[in-house]
Scaffold this active site. Structure first.
Site, mmCIF file in Angstrom:
data_model
loop_
_atom_site.group_PDB
_atom_site.id
_atom_site.type_symbol
_atom_site.label_atom_id
_atom_site.label_comp_id
_atom_site.label_asym_id
_atom_site.label_seq_id
_atom_site.Cartn_x
_atom_site.Cartn_y
_atom_site.Cartn_z
ATOM 1 C CG HIS A 40 -2.179 -0.804 0.960
ATOM 2 N ND1 HIS A 40 -3.016 -1.244 1.954
ATOM 3 C CD2 HIS A 40 -2.733 -1.231 -0.201
ATOM 4 C CE1 HIS A 40 -4.020 -1.911 1.411
ATOM 5 N NE2 HIS A 40 -3.864 -1.917 0.118
ATOM 6 C CD GLU A 124 -4.471 -8.856 7.650
ATOM 7 O OE1 GLU A 124 -3.708 -7.888 7.480
ATOM 8 O OE2 GLU A 124 -4.652 -9.392 8.755
ATOM 9 C CB SER A 215 -0.764 2.117 4.141
ATOM 10 O OG SER A 215 -0.263 1.615 5.357
ATOM 11 C CG ASN A 217 0.858 -0.505 8.356
ATOM 12 O OD1 ASN A 217 1.802 0.198 8.674
ATOM 13 N ND2 ASN A 217 0.764 -1.056 7.151
ATOM 14 C CB SER A 258 3.119 -0.536 3.240
ATOM 15 O OG SER A 258 2.300 0.399 3.903
#
Ligand code: SF4
Length: 274
Positions: A40, A124, A215, A217, A258
């Site tokens: 990402h 995910e 992204s 995270n 990422s």
């Protein structure tokens, strides 16, 4: 202005592995595609495109050649579709994500009602849900409160969730069932990056979080950072604005799992020039 880099920042093990497998796959004959962005991060994707690794968004777009499964993984049905088309699969599913998928499958086989703590639309989570066959996805304690009582409940967690939030959800789930089985599948890379940001508390005046806006995270890192100091989430050094740092003595730089090192380096360099 002093610039402090978070002790853990940038590519995690799973993303490094996926990028490496994609680079290796770029040498294969025929078209090489990734199913969704392999990482990402737009800058990392651009690099892979230069190696002729192109992105497709839908499984039906894959007709021949090689398809790389990214670190987020895919549901079992998608493997079957690719195999039925005779496509070569390079599976870069992160082993930590695989573990969550395996637990979900096992819980399903053992008759648990499955709850996934994660973002409903995240690839995910969609992959884990596919392995669970049936699952309810929740992300907040409020959503946990709304769940029905059930006989036995099994829980797996999206690898990039925040430990503290999951810690609030689990006691609520405990009151929703007679038997609760929890697999804490948050991966250490996520936790380490989150702890590194928390380590900025009281030490920096402003925080810059570097990474793709797509992204999960990185977005979560920015949320955590926002509770500590004024925070700016950027993708590249070009987005930095001098006025954000007026009066600041120290700035902390954090980055998601990422984010490539070269992107973080550019941000640090630009900040040091202010
Ligand atoms: S954040 Fe964790 S689970 Fe996700 S790719 Fe990286 S190492 Fe794997």
């Amino acid at each position: 202005m002093k610039v402090v880099r978070a002790s853990k920042a940038g590519f995690c093990f799973g993303v490094k592995r996926a990028v490496k497998l994609s680079e290796e796959a770029s040498k294969k004959k025929g078209p090489v595609h990734t199913l969704g962005p392999v990482v990402h991060n737009p800058q990392a994707i651009e690099r892979l495109e230069h190696m002729s690794v192109k992105e497709i968004n839908e499984i039906r777009e894959a007709r021949r050649g090689t398809v790389i499964i990214r670190a987020h993984g895919i549901p079992p049905e998608d493997y079957k579709v690719l195999e039925s088309k005779g496509i070569e699969i390079v599976d870069a599913t992160c082993p930590f994500v695989k573990k969550a998928q395996d637990y979900a499958r096992m819980l399903h086989d053992e008759g648990y009602a499955i709850v996934i703590i994660g973002e409903k639309d995240h690839p995910e989570v969609r992959g884990i849900k596919g392995h669970a066959k049936e699952a309810t996805v929740i992300e907040t304690p409020e959503e946990a409160e709304r769940l029905q009582m059930c006989g036995k409940m099994g829980v797996v967690v999206q690898t990039t969730q925040e430990q503290a939030v999951v810690g609030k959800i689990i006691p609520i789930l405990f009151n929703k069932t007679k038997e609760l089985r929890v697999f804490n599948t948050i991966c250490s890379a996520t936790g380490e990056r989150q702890e590194a940001v928390k380590g900025f508390a009281g030490k920096v005046d402003v925080i810059v979080v570097v990474g793709g806006r797509n992204s999960g995270n990185t977005r979560r890192l920015a949320q955590i950072a926002g509770r500590i100091a004024p925070t700016y989430h950027i993708e590249t050094a070009r987005e930095l604005k001098k006025e954000w740092f007026r009066g600041a003595k120290t700035v902390g730089v954090a980055a998601g799992a990422s984010t490539p090192d070269f992107v973080i380096d550019e941000v640090v360099k630009r900040l040091e020039s202010y």
